[in-house]
Design a protein around this motif. Structure first.
Motif, PDB file in Angstrom:
ATOM      1  N   UNK A  11       5.792  10.033   7.397  1.00 43.23           N
ATOM      2  CA  UNK A  11       4.700   9.687   6.513  1.00 43.23           C
ATOM      3  C   UNK A  11       4.049   8.401   6.986  1.00 43.23           C
ATOM      4  N   UNK A  12       2.829   8.124   6.464  1.00 36.55           N
ATOM      5  CA  UNK A  12       2.068   7.006   6.998  1.00 36.55           C
ATOM      6  C   UNK A  12       1.684   5.970   5.980  1.00 36.55           C
ATOM      7  N   UNK A  13       2.612   5.176   5.492  1.00 43.52           N
ATOM      8  CA  UNK A  13       2.286   4.113   4.555  1.00 43.52           C
ATOM      9  C   UNK A  13       1.339   3.089   5.173  1.00 43.52           C
ATOM     10  N   UNK A  14       1.397   2.957   6.493  1.00 41.46           N
ATOM     11  CA  UNK A  14       0.548   1.977   7.177  1.00 41.46           C
ATOM     12  C   UNK A  14      -0.754   2.581   7.701  1.00 41.46           C
ATOM     13  N   UNK A  15      -0.922   3.894   7.549  1.00 42.39           N
ATOM     14  CA  UNK A  15      -2.132   4.532   8.057  1.00 42.39           C
ATOM     15  C   UNK A  15      -3.358   4.066   7.276  1.00 42.39           C
ATOM     16  N   UNK A  16      -4.515   3.969   7.929  1.00 43.70           N
ATOM     17  CA  UNK A  16      -5.737   3.567   7.219  1.00 43.70           C
ATOM     18  C   UNK A  16      -6.049   4.514   6.063  1.00 43.70           C
ATOM     19  N   UNK A  17      -6.629   3.978   5.017  1.00 43.86           N
ATOM     20  CA  UNK A  17      -7.019   4.784   3.868  1.00 43.86           C
ATOM     21  C   UNK A  17      -8.313   5.536   4.186  1.00 43.86           C
ATOM     22  N   UNK A  18      -8.458   6.748   3.614  1.00 41.07           N
ATOM     23  CA  UNK A  18      -9.743   7.423   3.725  1.00 41.07           C
ATOM     24  C   UNK A  18     -10.667   6.895   2.622  1.00 41.07           C
ATOM     25  N   UNK A  19     -11.892   7.353   2.591  1.00 38.81           N
ATOM     26  CA  UNK A  19     -12.889   6.798   1.661  1.00 38.81           C
ATOM     27  C   UNK A  19     -12.492   6.947   0.195  1.00 38.81           C
ATOM     28  N   UNK A  68       3.057  -2.850  -2.862  1.00 39.41           N
ATOM     29  CA  UNK A  68       2.778  -3.593  -1.626  1.00 39.41           C
ATOM     30  C   UNK A  68       2.147  -2.701  -0.561  1.00 39.41           C
ATOM     31  N   UNK A  69       2.413  -1.395  -0.616  1.00 40.84           N
ATOM     32  CA  UNK A  69       1.783  -0.475   0.328  1.00 40.84           C
ATOM     33  C   UNK A  69       0.277  -0.446   0.136  1.00 40.84           C
ATOM     34  N   UNK A  70      -0.204  -0.683  -1.093  1.00 44.84           N
ATOM     35  CA  UNK A  70      -1.648  -0.783  -1.337  1.00 44.84           C
ATOM     36  C   UNK A  70      -2.162  -2.166  -0.959  1.00 44.84           C
ATOM     37  N   UNK A  71      -1.396  -3.198  -1.325  1.00 47.11           N
ATOM     38  CA  UNK A  71      -1.839  -4.558  -0.988  1.00 47.11           C
ATOM     39  C   UNK A  71      -1.931  -4.758   0.514  1.00 47.11           C
ATOM     40  N   UNK A  72      -1.138  -4.001   1.276  1.00 49.69           N
ATOM     41  CA  UNK A  72      -1.226  -4.081   2.737  1.00 49.69           C
ATOM     42  C   UNK A  72      -2.649  -3.798   3.214  1.00 49.69           C
ATOM     43  N   UNK A  73      -3.361  -2.924   2.507  1.00 49.63           N
ATOM     44  CA  UNK A  73      -4.735  -2.588   2.882  1.00 49.63           C
ATOM     45  C   UNK A  73      -5.748  -3.533   2.252  1.00 49.63           C
ATOM     46  N   UNK A  74      -5.269  -4.544   1.514  1.00 45.86           N
ATOM     47  CA  UNK A  74      -6.151  -5.495   0.847  1.00 45.86           C
ATOM     48  C   UNK A  74      -5.918  -6.924   1.309  1.00 45.86           C
ATOM     49  N   UNK A  75      -5.222  -7.098   2.435  1.00 42.24           N
ATOM     50  CA  UNK A  75      -4.834  -8.443   2.856  1.00 42.24           C
ATOM     51  C   UNK A  75      -6.022  -9.299   3.276  1.00 42.24           C
ATOM     52  N   UNK A  76      -7.202  -8.696   3.388  1.00 47.18           N
ATOM     53  CA  UNK A  76      -8.406  -9.487   3.618  1.00 47.18           C
ATOM     54  C   UNK A  76      -8.771 -10.288   2.373  1.00 47.18           C
ATOM     55  N   UNK A 136       7.341  -4.916 -10.642  1.00 42.02           N
ATOM     56  CA  UNK A 136       7.842  -3.767 -11.404  1.00 42.02           C
ATOM     57  C   UNK A 136       7.709  -2.470 -10.616  1.00 42.02           C
ATOM     58  N   UNK A 137       6.740  -2.387  -9.713  1.00 45.54           N
ATOM     59  CA  UNK A 137       6.504  -1.159  -8.944  1.00 45.54           C
ATOM     60  C   UNK A 137       7.262  -1.147  -7.622  1.00 45.54           C
ATOM     61  N   UNK A 138       7.812  -2.305  -7.244  1.00 47.12           N
ATOM     62  CA  UNK A 138       8.335  -2.465  -5.882  1.00 47.12           C
ATOM     63  C   UNK A 138       9.828  -2.169  -5.814  1.00 47.12           C
ATOM     64  N   UNK A 139      10.233  -0.986  -6.300  1.00 43.44           N
ATOM     65  CA  UNK A 139      11.653  -0.671  -6.423  1.00 43.44           C
ATOM     66  C   UNK A 139      12.416  -0.575  -5.101  1.00 43.44           C
ATOM     67  N   UNK A 140      11.788  -0.267  -3.950  1.00 38.08           N
ATOM     68  CA  UNK A 140      12.608  -0.304  -2.720  1.00 38.08           C
ATOM     69  C   UNK A 140      13.144  -1.692  -2.411  1.00 38.08           C
ATOM     70  N   UNK A 196       4.851   5.132  -2.965  1.00 40.82           N
ATOM     71  CA  UNK A 196       3.541   5.260  -2.334  1.00 40.82           C
ATOM     72  C   UNK A 196       2.685   4.064  -2.708  1.00 40.82           C
ATOM     73  N   UNK A 197       1.485   4.012  -2.196  1.00 41.08           N
ATOM     74  CA  UNK A 197       0.608   2.872  -2.431  1.00 41.08           C
ATOM     75  C   UNK A 197       0.201   2.739  -3.894  1.00 41.08           C
ATOM     76  N   UNK A 198       0.060   3.867  -4.575  1.00 35.72           N
ATOM     77  CA  UNK A 198      -0.383   3.877  -5.976  1.00 35.72           C
ATOM     78  C   UNK A 198       0.577   4.724  -6.784  1.00 35.72           C
ATOM     79  N   UNK A 199       0.984   4.196  -7.944  1.00 35.44           N
ATOM     80  CA  UNK A 199       1.874   4.931  -8.824  1.00 35.44           C
ATOM     81  C   UNK A 199       1.222   5.182 -10.171  1.00 35.44           C
ATOM     82  N   UNK A 200       1.687   6.211 -10.862  1.00 36.22           N
ATOM     83  CA  UNK A 200       1.144   6.538 -12.167  1.00 36.22           C
ATOM     84  C   UNK A 200       2.242   7.180 -13.022  1.00 36.22           C
TER      85      UNK A 200
END
Length: 372
Positions: free
Chosen positions: A2-10, A86-94, A155-159, A65-69
């Motif tokens: 799987x690709x947690x580090x892969x770029x997000x699509x639109x 953090x998988x989502x924040x990785x794509x927001x580090x700017x 709270x979401x970062x259980x790993x 995953x990057x987003x949970x619900x």
């Protein structure tokens, strides 16, 4: 993998940005009904986009995953929060706030890892391994005043973090240690730790001299068709290891080292990259325009995975590519059965060399003479 580090699509980027903008402003995550409405206005189905994010740990109850619900039955709960990890924040580090939160969470994980050392001081009664987040942030200076944001994502970062919101304290989560300084390293470790157990691709290996023969046949084929012998001649005491079984870790590693060094030193023109396997597919395609390029690339990649396994003896930190290399070579990670592991590596190497030989022979009519 799987690709947690892969770029997000639109659509994924739109959803992450939407959740982040509300979260960064208010310090709490927006509810699904809001996300669903705004995404629908943009022409997207929120549930489909949510489920499109790569996840790891699918064999567990709740994949990471990057987003949970939160679900209500099988569909998202309209009044449940949509949370970022953090998988989502990785794509927001700017974003400077996202970067500060990520650094603080990684520092908190390192502190939780260090807290486990309390066990050494209390062999008979399990000590308290929890660390208060607020106290840690005040002491360390991390987070720059974003304590509530950090607690919500904890709270979401259980790993990496098992967090209790009421006392605001946490301990190490699913990982046995989390000494990470970058989100890349953390997410690679999460992927490796949560990868489901997949039966490795074991090949049978019954003839001890099969690999030596495969190397010789490959070399002769290259000499006859390409006018270039490829395989170096290692000392007899080293090449003989390829025909010997392995019953211990030392014997397994010795065999893999010898084989990887033979592959590394193949006589392939050029210097970039430094190892020969990195240049082999381009060389064969250049000399044999009619060769099946996809087949060559796939076969060379399998041989290169032996080099990756050999390098892991020195740098054993797991990452998805290394886990995949073990799987493709019929190895468990880490290797436990050294006899079966060595047989599988030899079988895959012999099979790959045989496939390369066949592809070279099949394309021999298109050979281009090597330049001066």
């Amino acid at each position: 993998m799987t690709g947690l580090l892969d770029p997000l699509d639109d659509p994924q980027r739109l959803l992450v940005d939407l959740v982040w903008s509300r979260f960064s402003d208010a310090g709490q995550f927006p509810k699904y009904f809001y996300i669903e409405y705004v995404m629908r206005q943009g022409g997207y189905q929120a549930e489909a986009v949510l489920r499109s994010f790569p996840g790891v740990g699918a064999h567990l109850r709740h994949p990471y995953r990057a987003v949970g619900w939160i679900t209500s039955g099988v569909t998202p709960d309209p009044d449940g929060p949509v949370r970022l990890t953090l998988a989502a924040l990785h794509h927001l580090l700017h974003d400077p706030v996202a970067s500060q939160i990520s650094r603080a969470l990684l520092a908190f994980m390192r502190e939780l890892t260090s807290a486990q050392k309390r066990i050494l001081e209390s062999p008979f009664i399990c000590p308290d391994l929890e660390v208060n987040l607020r106290e840690f942030l005040e002491k360390s200076g991390e987070g720059d005043g974003h304590g509530e944001h950090i607690a919500q994502i904890a709270l979401t970062e259980w790993p990496g973090i098992s967090f209790r919101e009421s006392p605001g304290s946490g301990r190490l989560g699913y990982l046995t240690e989390a000494n990470f300084f970058t989100t890349d390293a953390y997410l690679n470790a999460v992927t490796a730790a949560l990868a489901p157990p997949i039966p490795p691709a074991v090949l049978p290996y019954a003839e001890p001299r099969a690999l030596l023969r495969a190397l010789n046949f490959f070399d002769v084929t290259c000499e006859l068709i390409l006018d270039r012998g490829m395989v170096p001649r290692p000392p007899m005491d080293r090449s003989s290891l390829l025909a010997l079984p392995a019953s211990t870790e030392a014997e397994f590693q010795s065999g893999v080292v010898v084989l990887s060094e033979i592959l590394r030193d193949l006589s392939v023109p050029g210097r970039n990259p430094s190892h020969a396997l990195g240049r082999l597919d381009d060389y064969l395609v250049r000399r044999l325009p009619g060769i099946d390029q996809a087949a060559v690339e796939s076969t060379v990649r399998r041989l290169d995975q032996i080099r990756m396994v050999r390098n892991s003896f020195i740098h054993p930190k797991p990452d998805p590519a290394l886990i995949q290399a073990h799987h493709d070579l019929g190895l468990t990670f880490p290797v436990r059965d050294f006899a079966a592991g060595w047989d599988s590596v030899r079988a895959h190497a012999a099979d790959s060399l045989g496939r390369l030989q066949e592809e070279i022979q099949a394309a021999r009519a298109t050979v281009i003479p090597e330049g001066p």
